[in-house]
Design a protein around this motif. Sequence first.
Motif, short mmCIF file in Angstrom:
data_model
loop_
_atom_site.label_atom_id
_atom_site.label_comp_id
_atom_site.label_asym_id
_atom_site.label_seq_id
_atom_site.Cartn_x
_atom_site.Cartn_y
_atom_site.Cartn_z
N CYS A 1 -47.04 -54.03 -10.01
CA CYS A 1 -45.75 -53.42 -10.34
C CYS A 1 -45.38 -52.43 -9.25
CB CYS A 1 -45.82 -52.72 -11.69
SG CYS A 1 -47.01 -51.38 -11.72
N GLY B 1 -41.50 -54.48 -12.31
CA GLY B 1 -42.28 -55.56 -11.71
C GLY B 1 -42.03 -55.74 -10.23
N VAL C 1 -43.79 -58.01 -15.04
CA VAL C 1 -43.86 -56.67 -15.63
C VAL C 1 -42.44 -56.16 -15.83
CG1 VAL C 1 -44.65 -54.32 -15.29
CG2 VAL C 1 -46.04 -56.22 -14.47
#
Lengths: 203, 178
Positions: free
Chosen positions: B36, B51, B58
């Motif tokens: 991330c 993400g 993410v």
Amino acid sequence: PHPSHASQSPIEPSAGKRMVVEKRAKGEARASRFYPAYDVKPKAKSALVAKPPKLRSSLTPGTVLIMLAGRFRGKRVVMLKVLESGLLLVTGPFEVNGVPLRRVNAAYVIGTSTKIDVSGVELPETVCDAYFKRPKEEKKKKTADEFFAGDDEHEGPSDERKADQAKVDAALMTKIDEVPMLKAYLGALFTLTKGMKPHEMKF
Amino acid sequence: PVLAKLIPAKTMTFTRFVEVGRIALINYGPDSGKLCTIIDIVDSNKCLVDGPVNLTGVMRQIIPFKRIALTDLKVKVPKNARQKVLTEAWEKKNIAAKWENTAWAKKLGAKKKRASLTDSERFQLMVARKQKAKLVNEKLEMIKAGTLVPKPKPTKEVAAAEPEPAADEPAAAAGGDY
């Protein structure tokens, strides 16, 4: 009328015939003097039919299994089919790891993801649950001499068993030799070593 | 951060900083194992992370520092960058490929692979390790017997100097003195 005479017809002046109660056979239960207190339905024969045995999805013919208990624990073995009793029919093959044609309970086995194509392997028709069932021995009372004489020596496998084993294994070995390292894999024992957690392992 | 530019890199004891654009690996929680990007800092304990979703899976969320591990990778993005901007920055720097090439990522991958081996694969691995060990031991025996002289690893210091084993050999041959 008295129940014990139930089989007797009422005495009728029929031409020369006379009903006689059948003499009770020795050992047969005496007819009861009383009728049952309530009407008893005759027990109907069960209409249930045994379904073919259902196993977990990892156990299919041709799967390599790991035996977990018994004489051959740790051996990797090829499953051939499911017998009617629900037991699995397996074979080593015998020349690879010493496991003969044998029944094994699915509960004492791990099914691995390795599959062999056993469609071409023909099992003799006679091989079924009865084939493996141990014959019932008569219980004899031994005399003192017989007791100390010791048990009879175990006879080896019958010729029929040996022939069936050879036939099945020959067909199976051709399939095994096609896959690299499979023969060595089947010949090796499965063991748990340090750090191995079966519940986390993939088979 | 700014300080990193003023102080020469060699003297810095810390090189991975919590900053906007720092790529981190999530260690704990439902997204554990995923990369991330830090896009904003909330307070001393948590940061805002994205993400981007389309590249790592993410979602944008606040995550405590205790749950992430900083990597060496960094992208240049403004604070609170949009997913589009983040994605472009990731692709420009080719972060996904760079991460896969790091030793860290390779070790994680190896661990995962080892955990997913089937029984047959474990057997083949065992055989391979035994074969490798056999080869290594054969060479080792030869070195011990003196029939094989191992070549030294070429380093800057040793390049000029005489190779060590060659010097050892006559010493070993003359070792009957003691």
